[in-house]
Design an enzyme around this catalytic site. Structure first.
Site, PDB file in Angstrom:
ATOM      1  N   ARG A  90     130.527  34.318  10.769  1.00 44.36           N
ATOM      2  CA  ARG A  90     130.002  34.504   9.413  1.00 44.36           C
ATOM      3  C   ARG A  90     130.575  35.794   8.840  1.00 44.36           C
ATOM      4  O   ARG A  90     130.637  36.817   9.521  1.00 44.36           O
ATOM      5  CB  ARG A  90     128.465  34.527   9.424  1.00 44.36           C
ATOM      6  CG  ARG A  90     127.822  35.508  10.418  1.00 44.36           C
ATOM      7  CD  ARG A  90     126.394  35.756  10.040  1.00 44.36           C
ATOM      8  NE  ARG A  90     125.545  36.321  11.055  1.00 44.36           N
ATOM      9  CZ  ARG A  90     125.493  37.583  11.440  1.00 44.36           C
ATOM     10  NH1 ARG A  90     126.357  38.474  10.968  1.00 44.36           N
ATOM     11  NH2 ARG A  90     124.612  37.990  12.327  1.00 44.36           N
ATOM     12  N   HIS A 107     124.168  38.987   8.373  1.00 46.69           N
ATOM     13  CA  HIS A 107     123.047  38.069   8.557  1.00 46.69           C
ATOM     14  C   HIS A 107     122.503  37.603   7.211  1.00 46.69           C
ATOM     15  O   HIS A 107     122.289  36.422   6.994  1.00 46.69           O
ATOM     16  CB  HIS A 107     121.950  38.733   9.402  1.00 46.69           C
ATOM     17  CG  HIS A 107     120.777  37.836   9.609  1.00 46.69           C
ATOM     18  ND1 HIS A 107     120.905  36.581  10.179  1.00 46.69           N
ATOM     19  CD2 HIS A 107     119.456  37.987   9.318  1.00 46.69           C
ATOM     20  CE1 HIS A 107     119.711  36.004  10.229  1.00 46.69           C
ATOM     21  NE2 HIS A 107     118.820  36.832   9.710  1.00 46.69           N
ATOM     22  N   TYR A 154     126.273  46.954  13.251  1.00 48.92           N
ATOM     23  CA  TYR A 154     126.401  46.435  14.620  1.00 48.92           C
ATOM     24  C   TYR A 154     127.714  45.679  14.834  1.00 48.92           C
ATOM     25  O   TYR A 154     128.046  45.304  15.953  1.00 48.92           O
ATOM     26  CB  TYR A 154     125.225  45.472  14.905  1.00 48.92           C
ATOM     27  CG  TYR A 154     125.182  44.345  13.894  1.00 48.92           C
ATOM     28  CD1 TYR A 154     125.888  43.158  14.121  1.00 48.92           C
ATOM     29  CD2 TYR A 154     124.513  44.481  12.682  1.00 48.92           C
ATOM     30  CE1 TYR A 154     125.900  42.151  13.174  1.00 48.92           C
ATOM     31  CE2 TYR A 154     124.518  43.473  11.731  1.00 48.92           C
ATOM     32  CZ  TYR A 154     125.215  42.314  11.984  1.00 48.92           C
ATOM     33  OH  TYR A 154     125.244  41.318  11.039  1.00 48.92           O
TER      34      TYR A 154
HETATM   35  C1  LIG Z   1     110.847  31.610  15.548  1.00 46.21           C
HETATM   36  C2  LIG Z   1     111.564  32.716  14.825  1.00 46.21           C
HETATM   37  N1  LIG Z   1     111.833  33.858  15.492  1.00 46.21           N
HETATM   38  C3  LIG Z   1     112.494  34.862  14.864  1.00 46.21           C
HETATM   39  C4  LIG Z   1     112.868  34.739  13.545  1.00 46.21           C
HETATM   40  C5  LIG Z   1     113.640  35.870  12.850  1.00 46.21           C
HETATM   41  N2  LIG Z   1     115.039  35.452  12.724  1.00 46.21           N
HETATM   42  C6  LIG Z   1     115.502  34.972  11.553  1.00 46.21           C
HETATM   43  S1  LIG Z   1     117.108  34.531  11.647  1.00 46.21           S
HETATM   44  C7  LIG Z   1     117.210  34.999  13.251  1.00 46.21           C
HETATM   45  C8  LIG Z   1     118.512  34.872  14.009  1.00 46.21           C
HETATM   46  C9  LIG Z   1     118.883  33.467  14.324  1.00 46.21           C
HETATM   47  O1  LIG Z   1     120.220  33.422  14.718  1.00 46.21           O
HETATM   48  P1  LIG Z   1     121.019  32.092  14.900  1.00 46.21           P
HETATM   49  O2  LIG Z   1     120.123  31.006  15.407  1.00 46.21           O
HETATM   50  O3  LIG Z   1     122.209  32.395  15.711  1.00 46.21           O
HETATM   51  O4  LIG Z   1     121.439  31.659  13.415  1.00 46.21           O
HETATM   52  P2  LIG Z   1     122.337  32.424  12.346  1.00 46.21           P
HETATM   53  O5  LIG Z   1     121.386  33.229  11.484  1.00 46.21           O
HETATM   54  O6  LIG Z   1     123.326  33.261  13.066  1.00 46.21           O
HETATM   55  O7  LIG Z   1     123.007  31.384  11.515  1.00 46.21           O
HETATM   56  C10 LIG Z   1     115.995  35.489  13.705  1.00 46.21           C
HETATM   57  C11 LIG Z   1     115.751  35.976  15.072  1.00 46.21           C
HETATM   58  C12 LIG Z   1     112.546  33.532  12.880  1.00 46.21           C
HETATM   59  N3  LIG Z   1     112.886  33.314  11.603  1.00 46.21           N
HETATM   60  N4  LIG Z   1     111.927  32.522  13.544  1.00 46.21           N
END
Ligand SMILES: Cc1ncc(C[n+]2csc(CCOP(=O)(O)OP(=O)(O)O)c2C)c(N)n1
Length: 333
Positions: free
Chosen positions: A248, A252, A260
């Site tokens: 990406r 985020h 980071y």
């Molecule tokens: C159950 C839950 N835990 C934590 C979060 C906070 N959170 C939002 S996005 C994220 C990272 C997820 O990363 P990934 O699955 O790799 O998807 P990406 O954002 O990289 O597309 C986290 C931990 C959440 N939304 N839901």
């Protein structure tokens, strides 16, 4: 060990290749315009850009019919556009306007457009994965050959729901394609610090299903792998775990300073931007001319500008609508 892929690769024809480029271009231009309006302070809210991940969505959705199902996450613009949700509906929903796909009550985190097969967008990491099982189960029970695709990130593959859903989908031979868009980071944590395997597709073996790890930025490799997975599911042979290795570009979420992120890594990945790279490949392979691709870009830019203007001018939902479509009608018992 990941299951071996034995089926021969099918080559996409020129129409498919140009179509993949056209959809990726619409996503790229929508994203760029959205970010520019945010930076100019003209629109607000949370935005999780999918720039860089276009083909992980587009090359899968090209195999889907309008009545197939897709489930996606907050970083879902590419999946929503690829599944065919109209740009006006999407843009208006992202801005919370009454003419949006969910009448402005969902916003970017909860885009739903069942008439286009975009069944749900979720903000709870991992929660969409078992929902896809339910959609696939309904197709199986109704005896249709619809399939369900669920897109999620690498971080989501560490959530319990992922493991439970893969197990059950395998036991019941559900027509699901689990697409892990591995962009190498879960929020601010690199893959190696939070995930026990280097290849998420290897986890498929634990659940007795095929797993493929693919260059998700290679539109053709991704299209071929997705084709195998969708065909298997349609034939009633059960689920596949497909890992699309991608990246990406914008952190985020909008505003992430990416402290980071190794600067050299980001530079290297952005230099290999999959959309212009595919454009150059189509010209070099004489699949399309410079003028043809420029016309596609011009049309996409017009469509994006039209959707943005439409959404910006639209009204917010009336407060009288607050409870409408929120609660299910009471059922007499
Ligand atoms: C159950 C839950 N835990 C934590 C979060 C906070 N959170 C939002 S996005 C994220 C990272 C997820 O990363 P990934 O699955 O790799 O998807 P990406 O954002 O990289 O597309 C986290 C931990 C959440 N939304 N839901």
């Amino acid at each position: 060990m990941t299951a071996q892929v034995t089926e021969p690769a099918v080559e996409p024809d020129a129409k498919v290749l140009v179509g993949l480029f056209a959809t990726a271009t619409r996503i790229k231009l929508f994203d760029e315009k959205y970010l520019s309006l945010m930076k100019a302070g003209q629109i607000g809210g949370m935005y999780y850009s999918p720039r860089g991940q276009e083909f992980a969505a587009v090359s899968v959705a090209q195999h889907l019919r309008p009545d197939d199902y897709v489930v996606t996450i907050y970083r879902g613009l590419h999946d929503q556009i690829a599944k065919g949700v109209p740009l006006r509906d999407l843009w208006a929903e992202y801005l919370g306007k009454a003419v949006g796909s969910c009448k402005g009550k969902g916003g970017p985190m909860h885009v739903t457009s069942p008439e286009h097969g975009l069944m749900v967008t979720t903000g709870v990491v991992g929660s969409g994965i078992p929902i896809a099982n339910g959609l696939a189960l309904s197709a199986q029970m109704r005896g249709t050959d619809q399939v369900a695709v669920t897109n999620f990130g690498d971080g989501a593959s560490n959530i319990g729901a992922f493991h439970e859903a893969l197990n059950l989908a395998s036991v019941w031979k559900l027509p699901v394609i689990f697409v892990c868009q591995n962009n190498q980071f879960a929020e601010y944590t690199p893959l190696s610090e939070g995930t026990s395997v280097a290849r998420i597709a290897d986890r498929a073996a634990a659940y007795g299903m095929p797993g493929e790890s693919v260059d998700g930025n290679d539109p053709v490799a991704m299209w071929q792998a997705a084709g195998r997975a969708v065909d298997r599911a349609r034939r009633g042979e059960g689920p596949t775990l497909l890992e699309a290795n991608t990246f990406r570009f914008n952190g985020h979420l909008m505003g992430d300073q990416q402290a980071y992120m190794p600067k050299e890594l980001l530079k290297e990945k952005m230099a290999a931007d999959p959309v212009p790279r595919f454009r150059a490949r189509l010209i070099a392979d004489e699949v399309a001319t410079e003028a043809e691709l420029a016309a596609i870009e011009e049309q996409a830019a017009e469509e994006v500008a039209d959707a943005a203007a439409y959404a910006l001018a639209a009204e917010y939902p009336d407060t009288a609508e607050l409870d409408t479509d929120v609660y299910a009608p009471e059922v007499a018992v």
